[in-house]
Design a protein around this motif. Structure first.
Motif, PDB file in Angstrom:
ATOM      1  N   LEU A  45      10.289  54.837  25.519  1.00  0.00           N
ATOM      2  CA  LEU A  45      11.795  54.681  26.219  1.00  0.00           C
ATOM      3  C   LEU A  45      12.311  54.496  25.666  1.00  0.00           C
ATOM      4  O   LEU A  45      14.172  55.006  26.190  1.00  0.00           O
ATOM      5  N   ALA A  46      12.417  54.066  24.510  1.00  0.00           N
ATOM      6  CA  ALA A  46      13.794  53.244  23.194  1.00  0.00           C
ATOM      7  C   ALA A  46      14.643  55.178  23.403  1.00  0.00           C
ATOM      8  O   ALA A  46      15.667  55.179  23.570  1.00  0.00           O
ATOM      9  N   ALA A  82      12.779  45.847  29.192  1.00  0.00           N
ATOM     10  CA  ALA A  82      14.167  44.386  29.987  1.00  0.00           C
ATOM     11  C   ALA A  82      15.246  44.307  28.622  1.00  0.00           C
ATOM     12  O   ALA A  82      15.403  43.129  27.990  1.00  0.00           O
ATOM     13  N   ARG A  83      16.083  45.031  28.304  1.00  0.00           N
ATOM     14  CA  ARG A  83      16.903  45.219  27.397  1.00  0.00           C
ATOM     15  C   ARG A  83      18.191  45.583  28.760  1.00  0.00           C
ATOM     16  O   ARG A  83      18.584  46.100  28.316  1.00  0.00           O
ATOM     17  N   ALA A  87      21.044  48.060  30.230  1.00  0.00           N
ATOM     18  CA  ALA A  87      21.141  48.122  31.294  1.00  0.00           C
ATOM     19  C   ALA A  87      22.299  47.662  31.987  1.00  0.00           C
ATOM     20  O   ALA A  87      22.662  49.168  32.947  1.00  0.00           O
ATOM     21  N   ALA A  88      22.409  46.630  32.095  1.00  0.00           N
ATOM     22  CA  ALA A  88      23.794  46.077  32.961  1.00  0.00           C
ATOM     23  C   ALA A  88      25.195  47.063  32.418  1.00  0.00           C
ATOM     24  O   ALA A  88      25.972  47.680  33.592  1.00  0.00           O
ATOM     25  N   ALA A  89      25.151  47.791  31.436  1.00  0.00           N
ATOM     26  CA  ALA A  89      26.308  48.430  30.605  1.00  0.00           C
ATOM     27  C   ALA A  89      26.359  49.843  31.190  1.00  0.00           C
ATOM     28  O   ALA A  89      27.042  50.783  31.337  1.00  0.00           O
ATOM     29  N   ALA A  90      24.805  50.398  31.427  1.00  0.00           N
ATOM     30  CA  ALA A  90      24.801  51.469  31.410  1.00  0.00           C
ATOM     31  C   ALA A  90      25.408  51.954  33.048  1.00  0.00           C
ATOM     32  O   ALA A  90      25.673  52.555  33.068  1.00  0.00           O
ATOM     33  N   ALA A 473      20.949  34.906  34.371  1.00  0.00           N
ATOM     34  CA  ALA A 473      19.797  36.348  33.375  1.00  0.00           C
ATOM     35  C   ALA A 473      18.870  36.590  34.769  1.00  0.00           C
ATOM     36  O   ALA A 473      18.617  35.924  36.264  1.00  0.00           O
ATOM     37  N   TYR A 474      18.062  37.778  34.175  1.00  0.00           N
ATOM     38  CA  TYR A 474      17.848  38.613  35.094  1.00  0.00           C
ATOM     39  C   TYR A 474      16.580  37.758  35.627  1.00  0.00           C
ATOM     40  O   TYR A 474      16.010  37.972  36.933  1.00  0.00           O
TER      41      TYR A 474
END
Length: 648
Positions: A45-46, A82-83, A87-90, A473-474
């Motif tokens: 996934l990374a 869980a990064r 994820a939000a930036a993308a 936080a999430y």
């Protein structure tokens, strides 16, 4: 209430990827996409996330749709890792690309995914209200200088209101139930209705105020300057209490009959405002859109001259099935309630006080027949802790105390929730505890008992202070927040929102420090942030009491500079500023200071200052010796680094 509309998501546009030429090189966006797919199938996934980002960057600037889709894939894989910040930036990059391509609904969907997982940490110091003076004050009718009125709609809560004989009546019984009197009461009316005098008398008995939501259900064209409009304006004046008139609220939502013609709406709002201004000086005009859709609300804004307050209808509901991490995609709104204020605050708070005209956090979802209480408890605490810290120009909050189970045919979708505080002991206790903050006001005309200053801007006083934080936080179920300066733990709190600790910053006087904030959830560390803050160079006291500044004093070229407005106000000195020149009037004495100049006017004399006044973050800082001109004697204690000011 707003009826949330599920937004169409353009997954079909994935087909466009196959139409994009691969190019000659192996590093073309299309080949990067194929490599990312292969990496994801292999469980890397990374690697897949990195390749999706490379593909997105390759498409950006030439094909916004494909770039958006690639950023969306990157966000999804980052979230699975869980990064969440990545994820939000993308997903925010995805939203930007959808905006460039004209995909408004897809843009909103991507932004909501980002909001769901994005983390945020802000650090605050508690201060007396004098620290901000009138900085957050617009001067609007019925506006408190600091603080926020507590408001409620509880007319349909049988535990606090009996409409048959008025015993109990919610104007008193609701406050008794939650431990705090509420001074603002929401009433609904349709065009043609009159103010209910029985309610007015009961509200007057508790020195309260009314928010009257007057709804033109027969259409806007029925609204004219006629005998009816004049009569209700005169009734409002005769009521003799503060009234907020919310004409045609939620006009940007398709669920109201007065939606769809912004020009006509603005015309009618201005008409109503003009008549009430002529007839009822105790009435403040409240313009209150719904929080959704946010991109249409400004189309209906009638203009600053017609609006006294800006309101918002906003509700927080939880639909975990649409979590973009557990089930990729955007859906119903599960953001914290305070997040709903971002757009309306950005557009209007610089010149108008803001009100939660109606809103609540749902704790039982009838659409899924599911208990959301744990999430709601966290959200209620976070909301009332966040508002005075993040949105100090929000000056009233009205809780919608209704259980929609009793309203068949109304809000049959996700908005059909139980919002009634008195039905659940834990929910009521959370609300009671959250609204006990002395920032919240139990009487009209009151002022906050304390305020909260963002340390990034205001700095930290060089003595023992109360720190608190806003942490998102999430994982919404945080258990502990700790604060460190370097390797030293300066405080830790398990008190859910606002995570208050007491810490002494005297050892750091005059330094810029880094405070590390770590928030822990059920699975360990949920979010960590390092926040830089400038600690004041010295303590300043006036007649033995600490002077609270919203920007800390500093040392410049051996001279201490202090924000002058606070000390001028404390000594009864009138102050005004224009073009970099500050004029102070104290009795017959006139003082003029100029930014960047060591020359100053003291009465008829021109005098020299050791250093020139400076403007930082909108505050004028002046050499401490200037305060002697305001009738104060100054002594300096080098051991405690304290400037003692004494009135002469």
């Amino acid at each position: 209430m707003n009826r949330f509309r599920q937004m169409p998501f353009a997954l079909i546009l994935l087909l466009l990827l196959s139409l994009w030429p691969a190019g000659a090189g192996a590093a073309s966006p299309w080949s990067l996409y194929q490599s990312a797919q292969a990496a994801e199938r292999a469980g890397d996934l990374a690697g897949a996330a990195s390749l999706y980002l490379d593909a997105a960057n390759g498409y950006a600037g030439s094909n916004a749709i494909n770039a958006a889709l690639m950023y969306g894939h990157a966000g999804r894989t980052f979230a699975q890792l869980a990064r969440f910040d990545e994820a939000a930036a993308a997903w925010r990059a995805e939203a930007q690309q959808w905006g460039l391509s004209g995909g408004t609904q897809e843009q909103i969907a991507a932004e909501r995914k980002a909001d769901w997982v994005a983390s945020e940490v802000r650090l605050f110091v508690t201060a007396p209200p004098e620290a901000v003076a009138d900085r957050y004050y617009s001067g609007a009718k019925h506006e408190p200088v600091t603080g926020a009125y507590l408001g409620v709609y509880a007319e349909r809560d049988s535990s606090v209101h009996d409409p048959s004989d008025g015993s109990p009546f919610y104007t008193e019984a609701f406050g008794a139930a939650v431990g705090r009197q509420h001074p603002l009461f929401l009433l609904y009316g349709e065009w043609g209705d009159h103010l209910p005098q029985s309610h007015i008398e009961r509200i007057k008995a508790v020195d309260g105020a009314v928010q009257w939501a007057l709804q033109p259900t027969d259409g806007l064209r029925a609204v004219t300057d006629d005998s009816y409009l004049r009569s209700i304006a005169r009734e409002a004046k005769a009521a003799g209490i503060p009234i907020f008139l919310r004409f045609g609220g939620e006009m940007n939502g398709e669920w109201v009959t007065w939606h769809g013609d912004p020009a006509l709406y603005k015309e009618k709002f201005r008409l109503v405002a003009r008549v009430f201004r002529e007839e009822a000086p105790n009435v403040a005009m409240l313009w209150a859109p719904g929080d959704f859709p946010p991109y249409t609300m400004n189309d209906y804004y009638p203009g600053d001259d017609a609006v006294d307050w800006v309101g918002l209808s906003a509700y927080a509901v939880r639909n975990a099935e649409l979590d973009p991490v557990a089930a990729p995609g955007a859906g119903e709104d599960s953001r914290p309630l305070n997040d709903h204020f971002a757009e309306v605050y950005r557009l209007y708070a610089d010149r108008k006080p803001i009100m939660l005209a109606e809103g609540a956090v749902g704790y039982f979802d009838y659409s899924a027949y599911a208990d959301r209480k744990e999430w709601a408890l966290a959200n209620i605490r976070r909301f009332y802790a966040a508002m005075p810290r993040l949105y100090p120009r929000v000056k009233a909050l009205t809780w919608f105390d209704v259980d929609w189970a009793e309203s068949q045919g109304r809000d049959e979708g996700i908005m059909r929730q139980n919002y009634r505080l008195t039905d659940d002991a834990q929910i009521k206790a959370a609300y009671k505890q959250a609204t006990a903050d002395p920032y919240y006001l139990s009487n009209m005309g009151g002022s906050a008992g304390q305020v909260y200053l963002d340390v990034t801007e205001a700095g930290i006083p060089p003595y023992r202070v109360e720190l608190s934080s806003y942490v998102k936080a999430y994982d919404p179920f945080l258990t502990r927040v700790e604060y460190r300066v370097g390797d030293k733990l300066i405080g830790s709190s398990t008190a859910y929102d606002p995570w208050v600790v007491s810490a002494d910053f005297a050892p750091y006087a005059g330094q810029t420090i880094t405070v590390t904030v770590r928030a822990y959830g059920r699975s360990g560390l949920a979010v960590e942030r390092q926040i830089q803050a400038r600690v004041g160079s010295a303590r300043v006291t006036l007649n033995g009491q600490n002077v609270a500044f919203d920007y800390q004093p500093k040392i410049l070229d051996g001279s201490m500079l202090v924000p002058i407005r606070h000390l001028a106000t404390a000594t009864g000195t009138r102050i005004s500023a224009a073009g970099g020149v500050v004029t102070m009037l104290r009795g017959d004495l006139r003082i003029e200071l100029t930014t960047g100049s060591t020359s100053a006017r003291y009465g008829r004399e021109t005098v020299s200052l050791p250093v020139a006044p400076v403007i930082e973050s909108g505050r004028m800082l002046v050499p401490l010796r200037v305060v002697e001109w305001l009738g104060l004697k100054v002594t300096w204690d080098p051991v405690t680094r304290t400037a003692n000011l004494i009135s002469e």
